[in-house]
Design an enzyme around this catalytic site. Structure first.
Site, PDB file in Angstrom:
ATOM      1  N   HIS A 122       2.269  10.227 -20.951  1.00 58.41           N
ATOM      2  CA  HIS A 122       2.237  10.661 -22.224  1.00 58.41           C
ATOM      3  C   HIS A 122       3.540  10.659 -22.864  1.00 58.41           C
ATOM      4  O   HIS A 122       3.649  10.839 -24.124  1.00 58.41           O
ATOM      5  CB  HIS A 122       2.681  12.382 -20.705  1.00 58.41           C
ATOM      6  CG  HIS A 122       2.089  13.578 -22.319  1.00 58.41           C
ATOM      7  ND1 HIS A 122       1.739  13.844 -22.832  1.00 58.41           N
ATOM      8  CD2 HIS A 122       3.167  14.356 -22.657  1.00 58.41           C
ATOM      9  CE1 HIS A 122       1.460  15.007 -23.899  1.00 58.41           C
ATOM     10  NE2 HIS A 122       2.936  15.321 -23.476  1.00 58.41           N
TER      11      HIS A 122
ATOM     12  N   HIS B  30      -3.494  18.922 -26.465  1.00 55.98           N
ATOM     13  CA  HIS B  30      -2.585  19.680 -25.023  1.00 55.98           C
ATOM     14  C   HIS B  30      -4.829  19.362 -24.902  1.00 55.98           C
ATOM     15  O   HIS B  30      -4.894  20.849 -24.561  1.00 55.98           O
ATOM     16  CB  HIS B  30      -3.171  20.728 -25.747  1.00 55.98           C
ATOM     17  CG  HIS B  30      -1.629  21.714 -25.444  1.00 55.98           C
ATOM     18  ND1 HIS B  30      -0.845  22.486 -24.856  1.00 55.98           N
ATOM     19  CD2 HIS B  30      -0.364  20.731 -25.167  1.00 55.98           C
ATOM     20  CE1 HIS B  30       0.575  22.987 -24.436  1.00 55.98           C
ATOM     21  NE2 HIS B  30       1.039  21.082 -24.504  1.00 55.98           N
ATOM     22  N   ASN B  31      -4.816  18.388 -23.946  1.00 54.33           N
ATOM     23  CA  ASN B  31      -6.415  18.935 -23.503  1.00 54.33           C
ATOM     24  C   ASN B  31      -6.381  18.372 -21.916  1.00 54.33           C
ATOM     25  O   ASN B  31      -6.832  19.689 -21.626  1.00 54.33           O
ATOM     26  CB  ASN B  31      -6.285  16.727 -23.378  1.00 54.33           C
ATOM     27  CG  ASN B  31      -6.139  16.302 -24.720  1.00 54.33           C
ATOM     28  OD1 ASN B  31      -6.750  16.960 -25.921  1.00 54.33           O
ATOM     29  ND2 ASN B  31      -6.331  14.872 -24.757  1.00 54.33           N
ATOM     30  N   HIS B  32      -5.560  18.683 -21.071  1.00 59.43           N
ATOM     31  CA  HIS B  32      -5.529  18.266 -19.190  1.00 59.43           C
ATOM     32  C   HIS B  32      -5.004  19.826 -19.502  1.00 59.43           C
ATOM     33  O   HIS B  32      -6.085  20.997 -18.926  1.00 59.43           O
ATOM     34  CB  HIS B  32      -3.845  18.284 -19.095  1.00 59.43           C
ATOM     35  CG  HIS B  32      -4.927  16.249 -18.303  1.00 59.43           C
ATOM     36  ND1 HIS B  32      -6.259  15.880 -19.162  1.00 59.43           N
ATOM     37  CD2 HIS B  32      -4.601  15.882 -17.616  1.00 59.43           C
ATOM     38  CE1 HIS B  32      -6.367  14.943 -18.631  1.00 59.43           C
ATOM     39  NE2 HIS B  32      -5.670  14.530 -17.770  1.00 59.43           N
TER      40      HIS B  32
ATOM     41  N   SER C 173       8.768  26.079 -20.666  1.00 61.24           N
ATOM     42  CA  SER C 173       8.651  26.428 -21.309  1.00 61.24           C
ATOM     43  C   SER C 173       8.444  27.165 -22.499  1.00 61.24           C
ATOM     44  O   SER C 173       9.602  26.267 -23.387  1.00 61.24           O
ATOM     45  CB  SER C 173       9.917  27.882 -20.941  1.00 61.24           C
ATOM     46  OG  SER C 173      10.404  28.099 -19.611  1.00 61.24           O
TER      47      SER C 173
END
Length: 743
Positions: free
Chosen positions: A34, A98-100, A317
């Protein structure tokens, strides 16, 4: 030896010792697929990323592109010439996946994807002005796919609407191979001037590192490594702690605080906190400047007690930025943060040494920042060349085919999606969602956007999974051409693009072969079109128990034009002609239907159509014709073929009487060769002359006043016979399938 074992040996050799737990976790995340692009980086050199307009190319949080000097249009329609000061107006382009997270928690996963790409924009000194979202789900008829769709759309709309950034375009596709792994790709455009530009390159030892924004908690731990693994069957429950939770109201405050800091020249460099949290942002910041840092983790403002050094470093965060600030400006930065009710911590300073983090007086990280950021070895993976499908064409009735294709969730209206987004906030949107491309105002004049003056920026984004399943390389080439055509039919000239390259598990040779093919195809067509690919994102391991996703090359492309107005896609009632331009397939002995929605609906297969030669010439001509006063409406022809284009141009008041220029009805209406457009014009001779020697032009017919799409075909005796009649109401019933099924 496994990849983890070999990495460990390399790290030990570099450090001369075993890594600490915090160091080991940092390496695991920053050397993950990633973050490090271990499997894709060897392929990305195929893209041409340079050009006179490119100010900052790949490698930073977002790309920066200079807008060309374009003359405005005066009230009488004459050209004003170059606008003074145009040369220092820049835009930023960025795209995020932001697939998963969106599979595990569709609302928060999609929302924080928006937040992340907006902060990438802020870190370049830009103000975000537009968003697009390209979404891919499993079959629409599946309950779980609809659950994901509704959650993702709600997350995007909630976050974007709250922060006041309009979502102006994108795409939504459904395909069986996304069932176990949806894709959420979000792009953002920002606006800045030359004097406001900052980068993620640390500038000078002695400058302070200041963390501004929300307090750090334990949410999103291990998000980078989570995104570098296949989704497991229990991912929706087991991986939920790896999904971040967004706070759009804090992000809005951060946007405005960032604007003030940039205005006052307080920021030397900046990096948003995304993958790998503080450890990723701060180490990458100093590594880019070939520098180091000393950071005291206890100084980080935290919202949970007893956080460990590893948790402080790696928590993802949201709504946090890391700034490099000159010592004399630190107090002013703190004042601005307090004014906007944001947390602010001076966590350390830039040095000439290693990247060092301490906690309670103990050194927990002491590594070379460049080795941490760029030291991971690249993967040399085997790959298999994709093969073309065999031809197996279905025998379909024309009316059944029309209803199935026009009523498919892939080609039907996406109004249910985009009506949930506030696309008018910021009062820049001139052409809203639902058209081929959105247009936003990037440079206002005294008369405002209603006066049609100044410069407009057109945005198109999306991919086509049916195309890239049929032929990954040519399908990706077609994706680039189709996005460029979307811009051209709105009268704009392509300027630059960013991509989000989505693939399955690269360790599977067939999957990696398909991924390599979409990279090559996208790079080839963008080069043919002289469109630099200035940045992007790679998302691999989109694989689940249901199998790999289709290779999916989402492209977000922008173009510019003088003025903000553009012809709409709906037909108008004036006396005029309807012309089809660029349909090279009509000159061939046979049509290719590979990748078409027709074959998807009726389970057929075929080779992908051959793409047109010299596409840049036809796009330039198409843009010129679109801007002519005699042009009433323009619409590209691609997904669903000519049938869908014509169906979308019909209104309750204006119908179309069309003579199909081929007796192969199914192919003529449903083949999906990109690079075509339908033009409604009061001067058809001028259009024919403009395209002479560039692309074929065929007269289709003219508008009618009955709100009916009537398609005829010539018979052997020279007469015409009607093969299809559909009223606007019939077509609307087909095209509103999302609204009908979801409300």
């Amino acid at each position: 030896m496994s990849e983890a074992d070999s990495d460990h040996e390399l790290i030990v050799a570099e450090l001369g010792r075993e890594p600490t737990p915090a160091e080991a976790a940092l390496f695991e995340n920053l050397w993950s697929e990633h973050c490090a692009y271990r499997s894709s980086r060897p392929l990305l050199s195929a893209f041409e990323s340079e050009g006179e307009q490119v100010v900052v190319g790949p490698g930073d949080d977002a790309a920066v592109v200079a807008l060309p000097s374009i003359g405005g249009t005066s009230e009488d329609g004459s050209e004003d010439g170059e606008t003074e000061g145009d040369e220092d107006v820049y835009i930023t382009l960025g795209i995020e996946s932001h697939n998963h997270p969106s599979y595990v928690d569709p609302f928060d996963g999609a929302a924080t994807g928006v937040g992340g790409i907006v902060r990438d924009t802020l870190s370049m000194g830009a103000y975000p002005i537009a968003l697009t979202d390209s979404l891919y789900f499993g079959p629409f008829e599946n309950e779980h796919s609809r659950y994901l769709l509704e959650g993702v759309v709600e997350g995007i709309s909630h976050y974007g609407n709250c922060i006041g950034v309009p979502t102006v375009g994108g795409s939504v596709d459904f395909h069986p191979d996304y069932e176990g792994n949806p894709l959420v790709n979000v792009a953002c455009v920002g606006l800045l001037t030359e004097d406001r530009l900052v980068t993620a390159v640390a500038q000078e030892p002695g400058n302070k590192l200041v963390l501004v924004g929300n307090a750090t908690g334990r949410d999103g731990l291990g998000g980078a490594s989570f995104a570098s693994e296949d989704l497991a069957e229990d991912a929706e429950t087991e991986d939920r702690p790896a999904v971040q939770v967004g706070d759009p109201y804090a992000e809005k405050l951060l946007i405005e605080a960032n604007e003030v800091m940039i205005d006052e020249g307080l920021i030397e460099s900046a990096r948003d906190l995304g993958a790998a949290g503080l450890g990723g942002a701060s180490s990458e910041l100093v590594a880019k400047g070939s520098l180091g840092a000393e950071i005291d983790l206890e100084r980080v403002h935290q919202r949970e007690p007893n956080m460990t050094p590893l948790e402080i470093l790696l928590a993802e965060s949201q709504e946090r930025m890391c700034y490099e600030v000159a010592p004399e400006n630190v107090e002013r930065v703190r004042e601005i943060a307090e004014r906007f009710d944001l947390g602010c911590s001076v966590i350390g300073e830039v040095t000439n040494g290693n990247y060092v983090c301490t906690h309670q007086g103990e050194t927990v990280v002491d590594v070379d920042a460049e080795f941490l950021g760029d030291g991971s070895p690249m993967n040399d993976l085997p790959w298999e060349e994709p093969t073309d499908p065999e031809t197996d064409l279905p025998d379909t009735d024309l009316e059944d085919a029309f209803d199935a294709v026009v009523g498919s969730p892939n080609t039907a209206s996406k109004r249910w999606v985009y009506r949930q987004y506030d696309h008018e906030v910021g009062v820049r949107t001139s052409v809203p969602p639902g058209d081929d491309a959105a247009i936003v105002a990037v440079r206002e004049t005294d008369t405002g956007i209603d006066g049609g003056t100044g410069t407009g920026l057109a945005i198109s984004a999306g991919a086509a999974p049916n195309w890239t399943v049929a032929n990954p390389r040519d399908g990706a080439r077609a994706v680039a051409l189709e996005n460029a055509t979307n811009l051209a039919v709105k009268g704009t000239t392509p300027l630059a693009a960013v991509d989000c390259l989505n693939g399955g598990n690269p360790e599977k040779a067939d999957v990696y072969g398909g991924f390599k093919a979409i990279v090559d195809g996208l790079a080839e067509m963008c080069a043919e079109l002289s469109v630099p690919v200035v940045g992007g994102n790679v998302s691999l391991y989109n694989d689940s128990v249901s199998g790999p996703i289709p290779p999916t090359p989402t492209l977000a492309m922008v173009g510019t034009k003088a003025g903000y107005d553009a012809p709409g896609l709906e037909a108008r009632s004036e006396e005029s002609s309807l012309l089809l331009v660029g349909d090279d397939a009509l000159e061939r002995d046979s049509f290719a239907l590979g990748g078409s929605e027709l074959l998807a609906q009726f389970e057929g297969t075929d080779r992908f159509p051959d793409l047109p030669e010299a596409p840049i010439d036809r796009l330039e001509t198409l843009a010129t014709v679109a801007n002519a006063e005699s042009t009433l409406a323009t619409h590209d022809v691609s997904h669903g073929g000519l049938a869908v284009t014509l169906a979308e141009m019909v209104t309750a008041d204006v119908g179309l009487e069309v003579a199909l220029p081929t007796d192969d009805l199914a192919a003529g209406l449903f083949h999906e060769l990109p690079g075509r457009g339908v033009i409604q014009t009061t001067d058809p001779d001028a259009v024919v002359e403009a395209f002479d020697g560039v692309a074929p032009v065929v007269e289709l017919g003219s508008p009618t006043a009955d709100g009916t799409l009537s398609i005829t075909v010539a018979t052997e005796g020279g007469d015409e016979t009607t093969v299809l009649d559909r009223t606007a109401a019939d077509i609307a019933a087909l095209r509103t399938v999302l609204e009908t099924e979801l409300e």
